[in-house]
Each structure stands twice: as C-alpha cells, then as structure tokens.
Write a protein that holds these residues in place. Structure first.
Motif, PDB file in Angstrom:
ATOM      1  N   PRO A   1     -13.205  23.939 -41.062  1.00 10.09           N
ATOM      2  CA  PRO A   1     -13.168  24.711 -42.294  1.00 10.09           C
ATOM      3  C   PRO A   1     -14.770  24.998 -42.741  1.00 10.09           C
ATOM      4  O   PRO A   1     -15.462  24.262 -42.799  1.00 10.09           O
ATOM      5  CB  PRO A   1     -12.698  24.074 -43.434  1.00 10.09           C
ATOM      6  N   THR A   2     -15.112  26.348 -43.017  1.00  9.29           N
ATOM      7  CA  THR A   2     -16.307  26.684 -43.362  1.00  9.29           C
ATOM      8  C   THR A   2     -16.463  27.651 -44.230  1.00  9.29           C
ATOM      9  O   THR A   2     -16.273  29.028 -43.874  1.00  9.29           O
ATOM     10  CB  THR A   2     -17.140  27.048 -41.841  1.00  9.29           C
ATOM     11  N   PRO A   3     -16.966  27.658 -45.413  1.00  5.29           N
ATOM     12  CA  PRO A   3     -17.117  28.805 -46.242  1.00  5.29           C
ATOM     13  C   PRO A   3     -17.982  29.869 -45.820  1.00  5.29           C
ATOM     14  O   PRO A   3     -19.105  29.559 -45.087  1.00  5.29           O
ATOM     15  CB  PRO A   3     -17.654  28.264 -47.694  1.00  5.29           C
ATOM     16  N   ALA A   4     -17.991  31.390 -45.970  1.00  9.03           N
ATOM     17  CA  ALA A   4     -18.808  32.146 -45.439  1.00  9.03           C
ATOM     18  C   ALA A   4     -18.773  33.422 -46.331  1.00  9.03           C
ATOM     19  O   ALA A   4     -17.718  33.652 -46.818  1.00  9.03           O
ATOM     20  CB  ALA A   4     -18.551  32.495 -44.145  1.00  9.03           C
ATOM     21  N   ILE A   5     -19.680  34.364 -46.165  1.00  8.89           N
ATOM     22  CA  ILE A   5     -20.030  35.484 -46.837  1.00  8.89           C
ATOM     23  C   ILE A   5     -20.681  36.403 -46.245  1.00  8.89           C
ATOM     24  O   ILE A   5     -21.628  35.957 -45.591  1.00  8.89           O
ATOM     25  CB  ILE A   5     -20.155  35.315 -48.353  1.00  8.89           C
ATOM     26  N   GLY A   6     -20.546  37.891 -46.200  1.00  5.96           N
ATOM     27  CA  GLY A   6     -21.315  38.790 -45.614  1.00  5.96           C
ATOM     28  C   GLY A   6     -21.038  40.139 -46.012  1.00  5.96           C
ATOM     29  O   GLY A   6     -20.039  40.312 -46.759  1.00  5.96           O
ATOM     30  N   PHE A   7     -21.720  40.961 -45.545  1.00 11.27           N
ATOM     31  CA  PHE A   7     -21.314  42.407 -45.517  1.00 11.27           C
ATOM     32  C   PHE A   7     -21.867  43.032 -44.408  1.00 11.27           C
ATOM     33  O   PHE A   7     -22.582  42.796 -43.421  1.00 11.27           O
ATOM     34  CB  PHE A   7     -21.983  43.118 -46.896  1.00 11.27           C
ATOM     35  N   ALA A   8     -21.209  44.469 -44.289  1.00 10.07           N
ATOM     36  CA  ALA A   8     -21.952  45.524 -43.197  1.00 10.07           C
ATOM     37  C   ALA A   8     -21.950  46.631 -43.992  1.00 10.07           C
ATOM     38  O   ALA A   8     -21.162  47.012 -44.687  1.00 10.07           O
ATOM     39  CB  ALA A   8     -21.042  45.428 -42.033  1.00 10.07           C
ATOM     40  N   ALA A   9     -23.057  47.266 -43.470  1.00  8.35           N
ATOM     41  CA  ALA A   9     -23.346  48.748 -43.892  1.00  8.35           C
ATOM     42  C   ALA A   9     -23.487  49.634 -42.942  1.00  8.35           C
ATOM     43  O   ALA A   9     -23.815  49.446 -41.786  1.00  8.35           O
ATOM     44  CB  ALA A   9     -24.919  48.686 -44.601  1.00  8.35           C
ATOM     45  N   GLY A  10     -22.835  50.974 -43.162  1.00 13.07           N
ATOM     46  CA  GLY A  10     -22.897  52.005 -42.054  1.00 13.07           C
ATOM     47  C   GLY A  10     -24.155  52.848 -41.950  1.00 13.07           C
ATOM     48  O   GLY A  10     -24.819  53.427 -43.005  1.00 13.07           O
ATOM     49  N   MET A  11     -24.667  52.660 -40.952  1.00 14.38           N
ATOM     50  CA  MET A  11     -26.153  53.119 -40.601  1.00 14.38           C
ATOM     51  C   MET A  11     -26.093  54.773 -40.786  1.00 14.38           C
ATOM     52  O   MET A  11     -26.972  55.186 -41.471  1.00 14.38           O
ATOM     53  CB  MET A  11     -26.707  52.631 -39.585  1.00 14.38           C
ATOM     54  N   GLU A  12     -25.347  55.314 -40.276  1.00 14.84           N
ATOM     55  CA  GLU A  12     -25.231  56.738 -40.335  1.00 14.84           C
ATOM     56  C   GLU A  12     -24.981  57.036 -41.868  1.00 14.84           C
ATOM     57  O   GLU A  12     -25.916  58.341 -42.314  1.00 14.84           O
ATOM     58  CB  GLU A  12     -24.053  57.605 -39.433  1.00 14.84           C
ATOM     59  N   ARG A  13     -24.133  56.708 -42.665  1.00 20.73           N
ATOM     60  CA  ARG A  13     -24.161  56.997 -43.839  1.00 20.73           C
ATOM     61  C   ARG A  13     -25.356  56.702 -44.744  1.00 20.73           C
ATOM     62  O   ARG A  13     -25.767  57.541 -45.652  1.00 20.73           O
ATOM     63  CB  ARG A  13     -22.761  56.096 -44.730  1.00 20.73           C
ATOM     64  N   ILE A  14     -26.041  55.608 -44.388  1.00 17.57           N
ATOM     65  CA  ILE A  14     -27.500  55.412 -44.921  1.00 17.57           C
ATOM     66  C   ILE A  14     -28.411  56.245 -44.799  1.00 17.57           C
ATOM     67  O   ILE A  14     -28.975  56.964 -45.570  1.00 17.57           O
ATOM     68  CB  ILE A  14     -27.948  53.994 -44.542  1.00 17.57           C
ATOM     69  N   LEU A  15     -28.541  56.828 -43.477  1.00 14.06           N
ATOM     70  CA  LEU A  15     -29.299  57.682 -43.045  1.00 14.06           C
ATOM     71  C   LEU A  15     -29.042  59.274 -43.701  1.00 14.06           C
ATOM     72  O   LEU A  15     -29.961  60.076 -44.100  1.00 14.06           O
ATOM     73  CB  LEU A  15     -29.396  58.016 -41.555  1.00 14.06           C
ATOM     74  N   MET A  16     -27.849  59.615 -43.802  1.00 12.46           N
ATOM     75  CA  MET A  16     -27.353  60.749 -44.655  1.00 12.46           C
ATOM     76  C   MET A  16     -27.748  60.726 -45.830  1.00 12.46           C
ATOM     77  O   MET A  16     -27.873  61.947 -46.746  1.00 12.46           O
ATOM     78  CB  MET A  16     -25.727  61.028 -44.459  1.00 12.46           C
ATOM     79  N   SER A  17     -27.920  59.696 -46.807  1.00 12.86           N
ATOM     80  CA  SER A  17     -28.322  59.552 -47.964  1.00 12.86           C
ATOM     81  C   SER A  17     -29.729  59.363 -48.264  1.00 12.86           C
ATOM     82  O   SER A  17     -30.220  59.237 -49.515  1.00 12.86           O
ATOM     83  CB  SER A  17     -27.377  58.563 -48.778  1.00 12.86           C
TER      84      SER A  17
END
Ligand code: HAM
Length: 414
Positions: free
Chosen positions: A297-313
């Motif tokens: 049992p291990t608590p964890a947290i994270g995120f992922a971001a879409g690189m194409e969407r970042i570049l578009m904005s």
C-alpha cells in the motif's frame, strides 16, 4: 501510391521542433528544480496492466486501446497513459525501498483510438509527474504547484484550475450507489450512452455535455455529501495550501476524471483558447493503485499534460532569429577541406556554423544565410585565398570587412 501518416497521427516538422525543444527544456528544468527524476518506460505493456488500473468500463479501456495478440499468445497494448506503467516500474524495481518518497516525471508518446479533432489525436504526447509515498496534502499542493509553475514559465494565458475530491475508496462507492439510485428512475430521460454508463460507470454521467442531462444532474446528490471526516480535512488543507501559494482554483464537484484509479484530490488545468478539447492537464491522487497492481500500500499523486495542447495554446515569436549562426561560404574548390576545418574552429567557439554542400553561387548562399537569420557570413573566394584573407559580412547591417585568415578565431572570440 504516396504514403501518408495514419489518421490521427502527425509528423513534427523541423519548423515546429524548436517549439517542442523549448517545452521539453522547461519541463526538464522545472522538474529538476522540484527534485523530480526522469523515468522512461516501454511503449507497450501487458494489456491487463491498463484494464486493471484505468478500469474495464472506461472509454480508454473499452474502446480506445491499440491491442493485439503477441505471437507468443499474450495480449499487448500500446500505452494509452503512463501512470500505470510508472506504477508497474515502481513495483518491479522496488523503488519504494530505495527512498520512502519517489518523485518521478516522464515525457513521451501515447496512443488512444479516439475520434480525431482539434486537440485530440490518436498518437499524442504527454509529460507527467508522479510522487509516491506521501499521503499528506502538502504533496498534493506540490504536484499542483509544479503544473502551475510550468504553465506560468511557458507564458500560457487564460488557464484555470478546477479542483475536486473523489473521497476515499469507501466514499466513492457509496456515492456511486447514491447517484445510481437517483438516476435510475430518470433512466428514460438519459441518452443511450448515459443509460449504458448507469450500469457500468455512473460517475461518468456527470461529465455529460448534453444540456438536458446537465439539468437532471443539477439536483443529483454531490460527492461532497459522502466525504469522510478525513477526506474533508485533507481537501480543505489542500485548498488552504493553494491559497498560500497564490494558486487560484475553483471547486467543481462534477469533475470526474475518465480513469478509475483516483481517490481524494483530482484536478484539471483548463485553457480558455483551445475550444472543445480544453483540458491541458489532468491528475489526482491514486492511493490504492500501487496495491491493486501488486505492490505494498503506497499513497501517490500525479498529473499528465497534453504537450500538443500546450503548444497550441502558446504564443511563439516567429521572428526570433538564431543570433548565434555563422554562414561559411567557400567558393574555391581547392579550399573545401580548409573551409570545413574553419567551420569546426568556429563551432568550438560556440557558434552554429552552416556550410553549403550544394556548391551554390555566392548570391544563392547569401540568400540562404539571410533566410535562416544568420549573424554573419564568412566568405572565401579565389582572391581571398591568394591573399590569405576572408571577407566577413555582417548580415544585419550589410557591412563587409576583409581580415587575415589567422585573425578569424580572434575576430569571433566573444
Ligand atoms: P488524462 O486526463 O487521460 O489523464 O490525460 C491527461 C492529458 O493528456 C489531457 O488533459 C490532455 O491534455 C491530454 N490528452 C489526453 N488524450 C489526448 C488525445 N487523444 N489527444 C491529445 N491530447 C490528449 C491521464 O492520462 C492520467 N494518467 C493523468 C495522471 C497522472 N493522473 C495521475 N497521474
């Protein structure tokens, strides 16, 4: 027949790769500043890694994965997301025993067979951050702060942060039950997709874009009614820490993420200038996933971001020229070797040096030098070779001077 890219996939052409490299540099740099190390995992994995973590009834697993049977009989899948592979690696290499807190990040391509549209591809790229070991809200705040920092450094405008808590596992199953009880008598008023979700994954109905369904949901019980006392304390502390960090957010009880492994804090960064596919980043806690996949049992947290969407904005300054480039023009056949060595000497001084391998005229080479925004041209002609000199042309002012060849390094030493 001329071959073309497969539907939903794209080439990244030289004119765009500088933007990708800038984004990648900022990600590497920011991750390092927060003490995160890079992890790289294979492009394909055992299919059941995803069905057991992301969830059988999610869109990703039920209809979007590229899955095939291997020649040896097992089922393999091109990764549709990277949290499950990172958890697999965390367990397989016993990373938890190396340090009680593992801070990891990654970048790479992913594959989902979705209907392509602006901001939605079948092969796309994510960068992501995952922290294993801490159950405390300051870890949640740190993860969100990394996203916030990266998006600020990239100069993204019109970004908002939506926050929710899906509570602990117990709260989530009670809420799912309550939502199902509320929606079952209204089943006839739901779309066929939502009717199906009512059986398989009722929380996903909250995501509906259909205005009639949104009206029905407005009176549904909210997840907040089912939080345990500990869930409430955790979530209010996360909010307090974000306030102290001056990271603005809004609470959205209806934000359910499209993957099943989340517990407690979930969040999305939304861009105001992307249209329908406006989530540039999504993430949250997944305190039960390491255990589900066979680890301690291990608590964890994270995120992922879409690189194409970042570049578009992002706004790019298209006139930004390469101020460090020298164009070396040699017009004499017998001096080819000498010109190549001169180019190397200038590279050692730190310049980007371009030489022409098409044997073009002086005029054509100068045009090319201007096109790429070179700083100066170094010109070697018959006359210069005889006199052991070169011409140096400043391409912005047009000014030209002759210097002795053995003065070249000195001239370019900054
Ligand atoms: P996700 O919300 O499925 O989460 O994806 C994260 C981001 O990837 C989205 O916000 C979006 O920017 C981008 N994205 C997703 N699908 C596509 C697509 N078809 N085309 C272009 N961009 C897309 C996850 O993948 C979780 N693993 C995030 C996570 C990490 N949760 C905890 N740790």
């Amino acid at each position: 027949m001329a071959f073309r890219t497969i539907k939903g996939t794209h080439d990244i052409l030289p004119e765009d790769s500088a933007h990708w490299q800038k984004l990648e540099r900022i990600i590497h740099h920011t991750a390092a500043r927060f003490g995160y190390s890079e992890i790289r995992t294979p492009i394909f994995e055992d299919t059941s890694l995803f069905s057991r973590s992301v969830g059988e009834d999610t869109d990703i697993v039920s209809k979007e994965m590229y899955t095939w049977e291997d020649r040896s009989g097992g089922s393999l899948t091109l990764r549709p997301e990277l949290t499950a592979p990172v958890v697999r690696a965390y367990i397989q290499h016993n990373l938890g025993s190396k340090s009680p807190l593992q801070r990891l990040y990654y970048m790479g391509p992913l594959f989902r067979r979705e209907r392509p549209q602006k901001g939605r591809q079948r092969q796309f790229h994510q960068f992501g951050i995952e922290a294993f070991g801490s159950e405390f809200p300051e870890q949640d705040a740190e993860i969100i702060a990394i996203g916030h920092t990266i998006f600020s450094e990239l100069g993204l405008k019109d970004i908002s942060l939506k926050l929710n808590s899906l509570g602990s596992g117990e709260c989530r199953s009670q809420y799912t039950h309550a939502l199902k009880n509320y929606l079952s008598p209204l089943k006839d008023q739901l779309s066929s997709t939502s009717q199906q979700r009512l059986e398989t994954n009722p929380l996903r109905i909250l995501d509906t874009k259909n205005p009639d369904e949104q009206n029905l949901i407005a009176d549904a019980p909210t997840i907040a009614d089912y939080w345990t006392a500990d869930d409430k304390i955790h979530f209010s502390t996360v909010q307090q820490l974000l306030n102290e960090l001056n990271i603005p957010f809004e609470i959205d009880y209806q934000m359910v993420r499209g993957l099943d492994y989340y517990t407690r804090t979930t969040f999305e960064f939304i861009s105001g200038n992307l249209g329908a596919q406006d989530a540039i980043c999504g993430g949250g806690r997944y305190d039960g996933l390491v255990e589900t996949l066979g680890g301690k049992p291990t608590p964890a947290i994270g995120f992922a971001a879409g690189m194409e969407r970042i570049l578009m904005s992002m706004d790019f300054d298209n006139n930004s020229t390469e101020h460090n480039t020298v164009y070396l023009i040699n017009l004499v056949e017998s001096a080819r070797g000498q010109a190549l060595s001169m180019a190397n000497e200038l590279r050692e001084l730190g310049y980007n040096v371009i030489t022409d391998t098409l044997r073009r005229s002086l005029k054509a080479q100068l045009r090319d030098a201007n096109r790429i925004g070179a700083l100066k041209a170094v010109i070697i002609g018959e006359e210069e070779l005889k006199n052991e000199t070169v011409q140096i042309k400043d391409l912005s002012s047009g000014e030209q001077n002759e210097i002795a060849i053995n003065e070249l390094v000195k001239h370019f030493t900054i």
